[in-house]
Design an enzyme around this catalytic site. Sequence first.
Site, short mmCIF file in Angstrom:
data_model
loop_
_atom_site.label_atom_id
_atom_site.label_comp_id
_atom_site.label_asym_id
_atom_site.label_seq_id
_atom_site.Cartn_x
_atom_site.Cartn_y
_atom_site.Cartn_z
N VAL A 245 0.87 -1.18 0.00
CA VAL A 245 0.00 0.00 0.00
C VAL A 245 0.91 1.22 0.00
CG1 VAL A 245 -1.74 1.30 1.29
CG2 VAL A 245 -1.85 -1.20 1.21
N ARG B 108 -2.14 2.62 7.23
CA ARG B 108 -2.77 2.76 8.56
C ARG B 108 -4.22 3.23 8.45
NH1 ARG B 108 1.15 1.81 12.11
NH2 ARG B 108 3.27 1.97 11.30
N LYS B 109 -4.86 2.83 7.36
CA LYS B 109 -6.27 3.15 7.17
C LYS B 109 -7.10 1.91 6.92
CE LYS B 109 -4.88 7.67 5.70
NZ LYS B 109 -3.81 7.51 6.68
N GLY B 110 -6.51 0.75 7.20
CA GLY B 110 -7.23 -0.51 7.02
C GLY B 110 -7.20 -1.04 5.60
N ASN C 133 10.46 -7.42 11.84
CA ASN C 133 9.35 -6.49 11.56
C ASN C 133 8.20 -6.77 12.53
OD1 ASN C 133 7.58 -4.68 10.45
ND2 ASN C 133 7.89 -5.35 8.34
N VAL C 134 8.40 -6.37 13.80
CA VAL C 134 7.47 -6.75 14.86
C VAL C 134 6.08 -6.15 14.65
CG1 VAL C 134 9.19 -7.25 16.65
CG2 VAL C 134 8.39 -4.89 16.32
N ASN C 135 6.02 -4.96 14.06
CA ASN C 135 4.70 -4.36 13.81
C ASN C 135 3.92 -5.19 12.79
OD1 ASN C 135 4.98 -2.21 15.55
ND2 ASN C 135 5.95 -0.91 14.00
N TYR D 167 -0.23 -9.29 11.48
CA TYR D 167 -0.60 -10.57 10.87
C TYR D 167 -1.22 -11.50 11.91
CZ TYR D 167 2.18 -9.06 6.84
OH TYR D 167 2.67 -8.37 5.77
#
Lengths: 239, 239
Positions: B166, B172-174, B203-205, B210
């Site tokens: 994206v 961060r908008k779904g 990539n912990v975020n 996930y």
Amino acid sequence: MAAAAPPPPPSPAPEAPNDVPQGSTPRGHPLFARIRLAHPTDVPHIHKLIHQMAVFERLSDQCIATEASLSSTLFTSPPFQSFTIFVLEVSHAPFVEHLQYNNAAYPPVTKVVNLDLPINDPDRDLFRSNGGVLGGDACVAGFVLFFPNYSTFLAKPGFYIEDLFVRECYRRKGLGKMLLSAVAKQAVKMGYGRVEWVVLDWNVNAIRFYEEMGAKILQEWRICRLTGDALNAYVNAQL
Amino acid sequence: MAAAAPPPPPSPAPEAPNDVPQGSTPRGHPLFARIRLAHPTDVPHIHKLIHQMAVFERLSDQCIATEASLSSTLFTSPPFQSFTIFVLEVSHAPFVEHLQYNNAAYPPVTKVVNLDLPINDPDRDLFRSNGGVLGGDACVAGFVLFFPNYSTFLAKPGFYIEDLFVRECYRRKGLGKMLLSAVAKQAVKMGYGRVEWVVLDWNVNAIRFYEEMGAKILQEWRICRLTGDALNAYVNAQL
């Protein structure tokens, strides 16, 4: 396989470099090996190999494949375009040409492995094949299942190997290497960019074998898997 | 991508759960989002997205995809049977039906994201699409590329997501969640057993995102890759 299960590893028993000289001239106790495209009639053998692999991996509780479910999901596309299986057959006698397996997409490949001692195969009868051998003693010794994947960076397809398995009594004779090489060779022939598979991080013998085959092990990447109830929850998902 | 390079991660920029209420009723600064099957005319946008992803991953030196190489290797099979791309479009005006995209295999899916503030998209002109929007301001904001894989344990196909991306100003908008959910929903619809992809271990975020989506992270498995000269060496391999 259930939600948390790892995928089956290719070649759970790594094929160490074979000290026995190989070539096309039978000597000692020759083992004739042949790789060919699988045929729907191979499903009973493939099914048994998958379950042997699951036992080897101590994941047999997660292996729910049946002959019927394999038959209905495999052989749906021409070879190499989707899920593709090479079957490995072995025999004490040379293979002869067999019309059923004379597939123009992949003519069977044979080699001779010269062994110091004959192999005692306790499951020979279970895996007996109708491969058209002088003497008729051919049996299925392993398989590899692979399918196309795609790299956007290369803008090219590749092959992903889901399973590579050689039955226990035929390991360490270069047959796993023969199967993996057959997939790699086919990938090059088709102009593909990569061959990929996965390995368990603690399987150091397999990792060494794969590195000897020219593979890099990508240490930083982890597989994410959505399956079972967690996947089925998306059936009515409001996007 | 070169020999030692990791595969592009899906969703390198994780989509955090969206605090902005979403629904079908436009409020505040509504952003209309649509997922549809990609069309060959989308290749220039897909090509730019792939290169943006490579820059994000600091792997742009390994990204050799061109519009021509993408065009010649994608769109070779019906949707979902091989390499498949969903394109994500966004607009400040509602999408209208567009014959070109009205594919029976996957009718476009739309949603409205209500934002507190309007989005400033510096690359709007680069990604402008002819998606048939009232007002004509639609642009491509992301994509997901996936293809069938196969589990022998389940004796079922699944989907493997090679890329999910994206563009930065739309994160961060779904919308990443919308793309991933669309693939998962399609997998369930087709009776498939799994959706899989890879993530970088640091990539912990992304991993948290996930896991919130229902995925398990398989910690023990490593990807093996045979590519470049090491792969090409098999061209004349004596099996």
